[in-house]
Design an enzyme around this catalytic site. Structure first.
Site, PDB file in Angstrom:
ATOM      1  NE  ARG A  50      17.810 -18.939   4.022  1.00 43.85           N
ATOM      2  CZ  ARG A  50      19.146 -18.884   4.243  1.00 43.85           C
ATOM      3  NH1 ARG A  50      19.920 -18.135   3.472  1.00 43.85           N
ATOM      4  NH2 ARG A  50      19.676 -19.565   5.215  1.00 43.85           N
ATOM      5  CE1 TYR A 102      -4.314  -6.718  -3.629  1.00 52.12           C
ATOM      6  CE2 TYR A 102      -2.293  -6.566  -2.363  1.00 52.12           C
ATOM      7  CZ  TYR A 102      -3.471  -7.216  -2.664  1.00 52.12           C
ATOM      8  OH  TYR A 102      -3.781  -8.369  -2.004  1.00 52.12           O
ATOM      9  CG  ASP A 174       1.531  -4.916  -9.045  1.00 55.24           C
ATOM     10  OD1 ASP A 174       1.169  -5.827  -9.817  1.00 55.24           O
ATOM     11  OD2 ASP A 174       1.347  -4.959  -7.816  1.00 55.24           O
ATOM     12  CE  LYS A 199      -3.865 -11.933  -6.379  1.00 55.10           C
ATOM     13  NZ  LYS A 199      -3.431 -10.565  -6.188  1.00 55.10           N
TER      14      LYS A 199
HETATM   15  C1  LIG Z   1      -2.764  -9.758  -5.158  1.00 63.08           C
HETATM   16  C2  LIG Z   1      -1.947  -8.597  -5.526  1.00 63.08           C
HETATM   17  C3  LIG Z   1      -0.740  -8.311  -4.863  1.00 63.08           C
HETATM   18  C4  LIG Z   1      -0.253  -9.122  -3.679  1.00 63.08           C
HETATM   19  O1  LIG Z   1       0.046 -10.434  -4.022  1.00 63.08           O
HETATM   20  P1  LIG Z   1      -0.068 -11.683  -3.020  1.00 63.08           P
HETATM   21  O2  LIG Z   1       0.357 -12.826  -3.884  1.00 63.08           O
HETATM   22  O3  LIG Z   1      -1.500 -11.761  -2.578  1.00 63.08           O
HETATM   23  O4  LIG Z   1       0.850 -11.431  -1.873  1.00 63.08           O
HETATM   24  C5  LIG Z   1       0.006  -7.231  -5.299  1.00 63.08           C
HETATM   25  N1  LIG Z   1      -0.411  -6.442  -6.322  1.00 63.08           N
HETATM   26  C6  LIG Z   1      -1.582  -6.677  -6.971  1.00 63.08           C
HETATM   27  C7  LIG Z   1      -1.985  -5.774  -8.086  1.00 63.08           C
HETATM   28  C8  LIG Z   1      -2.382  -7.753  -6.595  1.00 63.08           C
HETATM   29  O5  LIG Z   1      -3.544  -7.969  -7.233  1.00 63.08           O
END
Ligand SMILES: *Cc1c(COP(=O)(O)O)cnc(C)c1O
Length: 394
Positions: A50, A102, A174, A199
């Site tokens: 962890r 998001y 982000d 992603k």
């Molecule tokens: C998908 C996404 C998130 C959240 O991520 P998860 O891995 O689904 O928890 C946050 N910001 C953006 C821009 C995203 O496309």
């Protein structure tokens, strides 16, 4: 570890051939949850997964180098990464977030605000007056997300970071939609970079994960300590798979964005398409800024189909190679309908204010042959044309 300078080299080779036990070329996967002490009161480099794990650390080190940060904490999801960073705030702190962030981020910020964990202001960060008014309230954190989802709006990271710093706020970006292959927010003044590694970073739609990269060592240490307290660190296996994805990040995204450029050009010239939102198009309001701020325009775009929701249904049922699904950034092409899918949690009024119409479709353009991708769109649009004709005839 070697001091690898070029980001392409870091992605492909960070940690390669550093295994001291057997000379493994690929960094090994350490699944163990716990580690033997060398002796009484003699902990080794690792004690419990962890807190830290060698496979997760290898991914964190690679992501930190790619983003130009001092270090990174790898989490179990993108949302966990954002929440980890927000965990550094207290109840008097103010977060300034984009009004079109998001959906999951919006929900998290609003839920924690409603529980009194911190204060939040959602603003249109391209509206200078609105941004100034929010900054005048001395925020602790300014969150930016560029390009935005799903309309691909661009904000100026350097400019916002400069203004935020002037009022003593930290800046988090982000970077999920572009990845460090195409945008490096820390070099533009951000203190934190957030990823949903689900992603482009992993890129194969088979892991949910996240990361926070920090520019300063003190912030990395604070994040790592808090991640251990709340237990949001990612699994070693997920880290191993994600690093495997990172190896091909640059060639994947380069090829995907060239496919996306072809898609944008095709859609822009089509009579059944009312608008195309892709920063690579000269018609996009953020085109010049994207050109200056990014190393490429990316592989995400959205467009407005002419006609109503009936045409959306006809299109998605005939769009060939595109799969109707949420998420993005994988090697396969996906189509999503924000109104009924990714942004269904927003009220119709909130969607209207954000500019998300019921005929908007979002594409994550994959690695398939360009001709097959365009052929899929052609068949989707042909179904729209045939459907509208039969409707008029009846
Ligand atoms: C998908 C996404 C998130 C959240 O991520 P998860 O891995 O689904 O928890 C946050 N910001 C953006 C821009 C995203 O496309």
């Amino acid at each position: 570890m070697l001091n690898l300078r070029k980001p392409q080299t870091v992605a492909a080779a960070n940690g390669v051939a550093t295994d001291s036990a057997f000379g493994a070329v690929t960094p090994p996967l350490y699944m163990s949850s716990t580690y033997a002490f060398a002796g009484f009161e003699k902990a080794g480099a690792y004690d419990y997964t962890r807190s830290a794990n060698p496979s997760r650390d290898m991914l964190a080190d690679t992501l930190a180098k790619l983003e130009g940060g001092a270090g990174a904490v790898v989490t179990s999801s993108g949302m966990a990464a954002i929440d980890l960073m927000l965990g550094l705030l207290g109840r008097d702190d103010l977060v300034v977030a984009p009004h079109d962030c998001y959906g999951g981020t919006y929900r998290l910020l609003a839920a924690r605000r409603d529980r009194g964990h911190f204060k939040v202001e959602f603003v249109d960060q391209n509206d200078d007056a609105a941004l100034s008014a929010a900054l005048a309230k001395s925020p602790s954190l300014v969150l930016v997300e560029t390009p935005s989802n799903p309309l691909m709006r661009i904000v100026d990271i350097k400019r916002i970071a400069g203004r935020a710093k002037a009022v003593g706020a930290k800046v988090a970006a982000d970077n999920t939609f572009l990845s460090p292959a195409l945008q490096r927010p820390i070099l533009l003044g951000a203190d934190f970079v957030i990823h949903s590694t689900t992603k482009y970073i992993n890129g194969h739609s088979d892991v949910v994960g996240g990361a926070v990269i920090a520019a300063s060592k003190a912030d990395v240490e604070a994040l790592a300590a808090w991640a251990n307290v709340i237990g949001v660190t990612g699994s070693p296996f997920d880290a191993y798979l994600t690093l495997r994805g990172v190896r091909t990040l640059f060639p994947r995204i380069e090829r995907q964005q060239s496919n996306a450029a072809a898609v944008a050009a095709f859609l822009e010239g089509h009579s059944l398409v009312a608008a195309v939102h892709y920063p690579g198009l000269k018609s996009h309001p953020g085109h010049e800024l994207a050109k200056a701020q990014q190393a490429g325009f990316g592989a995400m775009l959205s467009f407005e189909l002419a006609g109503g929701v009936e045409n959306v249904r006809r299109f998605v049922e005939a769009v060939g190679i595109f799969t109707l699904a949420e998420s993005l950034g994988g090697v396969e092409s996906l189509v999503a309908h924000p109104t009924s899918m990714t942004h269904a949690g927003m009220s119709a009024e909130a969607r209207r204010i954000a500019g998300i119409s019921d005929s908007l479709l979002r594409l994550s353009v994959g690695l398939e042959a360009e001709a097959d991708i365009v052929a899929g769109l052609e068949s989707g649009l042909a179904a729209v044309a045939a459907g509208s004709r039969s409707q008029k005839a009846s």
